[in-house]
Design a protein around this motif. Structure first.
Motif, PDB file in Angstrom:
ATOM      1  N   PHE A 292       0.860  -1.243   0.025  1.00  0.00           N
ATOM      2  CA  PHE A 292       0.135   0.273  -0.030  1.00  0.00           C
ATOM      3  C   PHE A 292       0.969   1.244  -0.148  1.00  0.00           C
ATOM      4  O   PHE A 292       1.143   2.022   0.875  1.00  0.00           O
ATOM      5  CB  PHE A 292      -0.818   0.083   1.208  1.00  0.00           C
ATOM      6  N   ALA A 293       1.563   1.498  -1.264  1.00  0.00           N
ATOM      7  CA  ALA A 293       2.396   2.349  -1.366  1.00  0.00           C
ATOM      8  C   ALA A 293       2.619   3.191  -2.676  1.00  0.00           C
ATOM      9  O   ALA A 293       2.064   2.368  -3.743  1.00  0.00           O
ATOM     10  CB  ALA A 293       3.943   2.019  -0.685  1.00  0.00           C
ATOM     11  N   ASP A 294       2.657   4.359  -3.110  1.00  0.00           N
ATOM     12  CA  ASP A 294       2.664   4.973  -4.288  1.00  0.00           C
ATOM     13  C   ASP A 294       3.475   4.259  -5.307  1.00  0.00           C
ATOM     14  O   ASP A 294       2.920   3.968  -6.339  1.00  0.00           O
ATOM     15  CB  ASP A 294       3.504   6.561  -3.847  1.00  0.00           C
ATOM     16  N   SER A 295       4.846   3.837  -4.957  1.00  0.00           N
ATOM     17  CA  SER A 295       5.521   3.232  -5.968  1.00  0.00           C
ATOM     18  C   SER A 295       4.819   1.686  -6.302  1.00  0.00           C
ATOM     19  O   SER A 295       4.919   1.525  -7.725  1.00  0.00           O
ATOM     20  CB  SER A 295       6.897   3.019  -5.387  1.00  0.00           C
ATOM     21  N   ASP A 296       4.391   0.943  -5.709  1.00  0.00           N
ATOM     22  CA  ASP A 296       3.973  -0.240  -6.080  1.00  0.00           C
ATOM     23  C   ASP A 296       2.714  -0.085  -6.793  1.00  0.00           C
ATOM     24  O   ASP A 296       2.580  -0.768  -7.650  1.00  0.00           O
ATOM     25  CB  ASP A 296       3.642  -1.129  -4.590  1.00  0.00           C
ATOM     26  N   ILE A 297       1.908   0.714  -6.248  1.00  0.00           N
ATOM     27  CA  ILE A 297       0.536   0.990  -6.864  1.00  0.00           C
ATOM     28  C   ILE A 297       0.800   1.456  -8.335  1.00  0.00           C
ATOM     29  O   ILE A 297       0.125   1.134  -9.561  1.00  0.00           O
ATOM     30  CB  ILE A 297      -0.498   1.744  -6.472  1.00  0.00           C
ATOM     31  N   LEU A 298       1.758   2.502  -8.481  1.00  0.00           N
ATOM     32  CA  LEU A 298       2.065   3.039  -9.761  1.00  0.00           C
ATOM     33  C   LEU A 298       2.687   2.033 -10.552  1.00  0.00           C
ATOM     34  O   LEU A 298       2.492   2.016 -12.083  1.00  0.00           O
ATOM     35  CB  LEU A 298       2.916   4.494  -9.637  1.00  0.00           C
ATOM     36  N   ARG A 299       3.587   1.161 -10.414  1.00  0.00           N
ATOM     37  CA  ARG A 299       4.143   0.212 -11.002  1.00  0.00           C
ATOM     38  C   ARG A 299       3.069  -0.561 -11.550  1.00  0.00           C
ATOM     39  O   ARG A 299       3.127  -1.210 -12.871  1.00  0.00           O
ATOM     40  CB  ARG A 299       5.385  -0.438 -10.212  1.00  0.00           C
ATOM     41  N   VAL A 300       2.159  -0.946 -10.856  1.00  0.00           N
ATOM     42  CA  VAL A 300       0.778  -1.810 -11.391  1.00  0.00           C
ATOM     43  C   VAL A 300       0.312  -1.136 -12.375  1.00  0.00           C
ATOM     44  O   VAL A 300       0.015  -1.603 -13.605  1.00  0.00           O
ATOM     45  CB  VAL A 300      -0.124  -2.129 -10.223  1.00  0.00           C
ATOM     46  N   LEU A 301      -0.047   0.260 -12.475  1.00  0.00           N
ATOM     47  CA  LEU A 301      -0.708   1.002 -13.383  1.00  0.00           C
ATOM     48  C   LEU A 301       0.185   1.019 -14.603  1.00  0.00           C
ATOM     49  O   LEU A 301      -0.609   1.160 -15.539  1.00  0.00           O
ATOM     50  CB  LEU A 301      -1.252   2.383 -12.803  1.00  0.00           C
ATOM     51  N   ASP A 302       1.337   1.350 -14.262  1.00  0.00           N
ATOM     52  CA  ASP A 302       2.515   1.513 -15.568  1.00  0.00           C
ATOM     53  C   ASP A 302       2.275   0.391 -16.369  1.00  0.00           C
ATOM     54  O   ASP A 302       2.035   0.218 -17.687  1.00  0.00           O
ATOM     55  CB  ASP A 302       3.654   1.547 -14.874  1.00  0.00           C
TER      56      ASP A 302
ATOM     57  N   SER B  40       9.742   8.866 -11.903  1.00  0.00           N
ATOM     58  CA  SER B  40      10.715   8.864 -10.748  1.00  0.00           C
ATOM     59  C   SER B  40       9.974   8.310  -9.303  1.00  0.00           C
ATOM     60  O   SER B  40      10.593   7.891  -8.444  1.00  0.00           O
ATOM     61  CB  SER B  40      11.340  10.206 -10.324  1.00  0.00           C
ATOM     62  N   LEU B  41       8.519   8.379  -9.325  1.00  0.00           N
ATOM     63  CA  LEU B  41       7.795   8.003  -8.310  1.00  0.00           C
ATOM     64  C   LEU B  41       7.841   6.338  -8.301  1.00  0.00           C
ATOM     65  O   LEU B  41       7.277   5.732  -7.073  1.00  0.00           O
ATOM     66  CB  LEU B  41       6.401   8.300  -8.381  1.00  0.00           C
ATOM     67  N   LEU B  42       8.339   5.667  -9.349  1.00  0.00           N
ATOM     68  CA  LEU B  42       8.266   4.266  -9.318  1.00  0.00           C
ATOM     69  C   LEU B  42       9.441   3.687  -8.576  1.00  0.00           C
ATOM     70  O   LEU B  42       9.436   2.510  -8.079  1.00  0.00           O
ATOM     71  CB  LEU B  42       8.352   3.690 -10.876  1.00  0.00           C
ATOM     72  N   ARG B  43      10.174   4.473  -8.078  1.00  0.00           N
ATOM     73  CA  ARG B  43      11.308   3.916  -7.399  1.00  0.00           C
ATOM     74  C   ARG B  43      11.270   4.144  -5.736  1.00  0.00           C
ATOM     75  O   ARG B  43      12.060   3.962  -4.941  1.00  0.00           O
ATOM     76  CB  ARG B  43      12.892   4.708  -7.870  1.00  0.00           C
ATOM     77  N   GLY B  44       9.955   4.655  -5.567  1.00  0.00           N
ATOM     78  CA  GLY B  44       9.740   5.317  -4.124  1.00  0.00           C
ATOM     79  C   GLY B  44      10.275   6.495  -3.923  1.00  0.00           C
ATOM     80  O   GLY B  44      10.674   7.259  -4.759  1.00  0.00           O
ATOM     81  N   GLY B  45      10.374   7.095  -2.632  1.00  0.00           N
ATOM     82  CA  GLY B  45      10.841   8.140  -2.327  1.00  0.00           C
ATOM     83  C   GLY B  45      11.214   8.487  -0.889  1.00  0.00           C
ATOM     84  O   GLY B  45      10.999   7.751   0.020  1.00  0.00           O
ATOM     85  N   VAL B  46      11.794   9.602  -0.738  1.00  0.00           N
ATOM     86  CA  VAL B  46      12.115   9.863   0.665  1.00  0.00           C
ATOM     87  C   VAL B  46      11.522  11.585   1.109  1.00  0.00           C
ATOM     88  O   VAL B  46      11.738  12.363  -0.176  1.00  0.00           O
ATOM     89  CB  VAL B  46      13.862  10.054   0.597  1.00  0.00           C
TER      90      VAL B  46
END
Length: 377
Positions: free
Chosen positions: A190-200, A216-222
């Motif tokens: 349940f995180a931005d990068s994981d869900i965006l990778r699915v949509l990509d 850049s959001l596919l790599r997660g973030g800080v």
């Protein structure tokens, strides 16, 4: 809805004089409910506050605030981050009351034929007692379909945990005709990068399906939090403890990971320190020093209102001016370990610094107590 429309129109009338002014020096953009676009200077706030209202500076000066009923969308010019008005049903955890629809601002993470919008929640709107719970939900849209992705809770061995099963099922429903995306949805966090990778991956399955996102959001973030702080140092060694006065002011930067390593953090600080003490019961000594610290942190428990973080690292002291003439007395390292307690924007820290094999004229044991306040840069 009539009340919301009326409020939006009043806001437009209130801000209409601004649309004719030269405001080109303002990099951020705000679109009112009636479609009027203004160039403003948006004020940065925490995620929860930003979801419920936006504050900004207007060309003639002064700060104003608007709620989601008055604003359709806004964008930070420097980062390109876009927020949009959305209607969400917000149940209260463990409440029997029916969900109520509320207008909020949500960050647009993906757009095009598929939209993903992230909405921050306050502490009363999600189950903060559940381990690995998150203070946000997502709206996922494709055509006429709108899915709400959120974490439910489940009891495991008498402890409440966040349950990802429901949001994964919704992701699988959306991506059911794309084998690669469907496989990723089964294990998505349940995180931005994981869900965006699915949509990509879902967008790649159909050449006619457009999914626009920041790669850049596919790599997660800080995210980096900034603190101004003051502190006291209690030197516990006998040669330094008589008639001791020790205090400091400084800056702390805390980098927190947004995704699966969200409990970890990297902390770096730079401080000014002043010491004075009676040395060997003979002479008075003072030191003005620059103190640097680098530490790793681990959040044991955390929530919007209260969080506990354990840290371990290394501190370095370097004298600007000193009553000691020895280089070793004016420049040294100490191991540092302790805990930070977060409450809102405040940060209370208690740490112990220690040097194995203490050298004469150099402190080897000291207790550092800090009080910081989070600032937005």
């Amino acid at each position: 809805m009539e009340l919301r429309t009326a409020v939006g129109l009043l806001a437009c009338i209130w801000l209409l004089p601004l649309s004719g002014q030269d405001n080109s020096r303002f990099a951020d953009e705000l679109t009112l409910a009636d479609g009027t676009t203004l160039q403003v200077d948006l004020r940065k706030t925490g995620a929860t506050e930003l979801a419920q209202s936006i504050s900004f500076t207007v060309p003639e000066g002064g700060e104003r605030s608007l709620t989601p009923s008055m604003v359709a969308e806004f964008q930070f010019g420097k980062t390109g981050r876009t927020y949009r008005q959305v209607a969400v049903e917000l149940p209260y955890p463990r409440s029997t009351d029916p969900p109520t629809e509320q207008l909020r601002f949500g960050e647009v993470l993906a757009s095009g034929d598929v939209e993903l919008i992230k909405v921050a929640l306050s502490s009363s709107e999600y189950d903060l007692e559940a381990a690995d719970g998150e203070p946000y939900l997502y709206l996922l849209r494709e055509g006429e379909v709108e899915l709400v992705l959120k974490l439910s809770s489940i009891m495991v061995y008498e402890r409440l945990h966040a349950n990802p099963a429901r949001f994964r099922n919704l992701l699988k429903f959306l991506t059911r005709d794309c084998p690669r995306a469907l496989a990723m949805a089964r294990t998505a966090n349940f995180a931005d990068s994981d869900i965006l990778r699915v949509l990509d991956a879902y967008g790649d399955c159909d050449a006619g399906r457009q999914v626009i996102l920041d790669r850049s959001l596919l790599r997660g973030g800080v995210r980096i939090e900034h603190y101004a702080r003051g502190f006291n140092i209690d030197i516990r060694d006998g040669d330094f403890s008589d008639r001791q006065l020790s205090a400091g002011l400084g800056y702390l930067a805390m980098a927190r990971f947004n995704e699966r390593f969200r409990r970890l953090a990297v902390l770096a600080s730079l401080d000014f320190v002043y010491h004075s003490f009676r040395w060997e019961m003979i002479s008075d000594v003072s030191q003005s020093m620059v103190r640097g610290n680098f530490s790793l942190g681990y959040t044991v428990s955390g929530g919007e209102k209260l969080g506990l973080q354990l840290t371990a690292g290394l501190s370095n002291y370097n004298a600007i001016s000193s009553g000691f003439r020895s280089f070793f007395s004016n420049n040294y390292f100490l191991l540092n370990g302790g805990a930070n307690l977060h409450s809102g924007n405040f940060l209370l820290g208690v740490h112990y610094e220690y040097l194995p094999g203490q050298i004469s004229r150099r402190p080897g044991n000291q207790l550092v107590t800090t009080l910081g306040y989070r600032v937005v840069l």
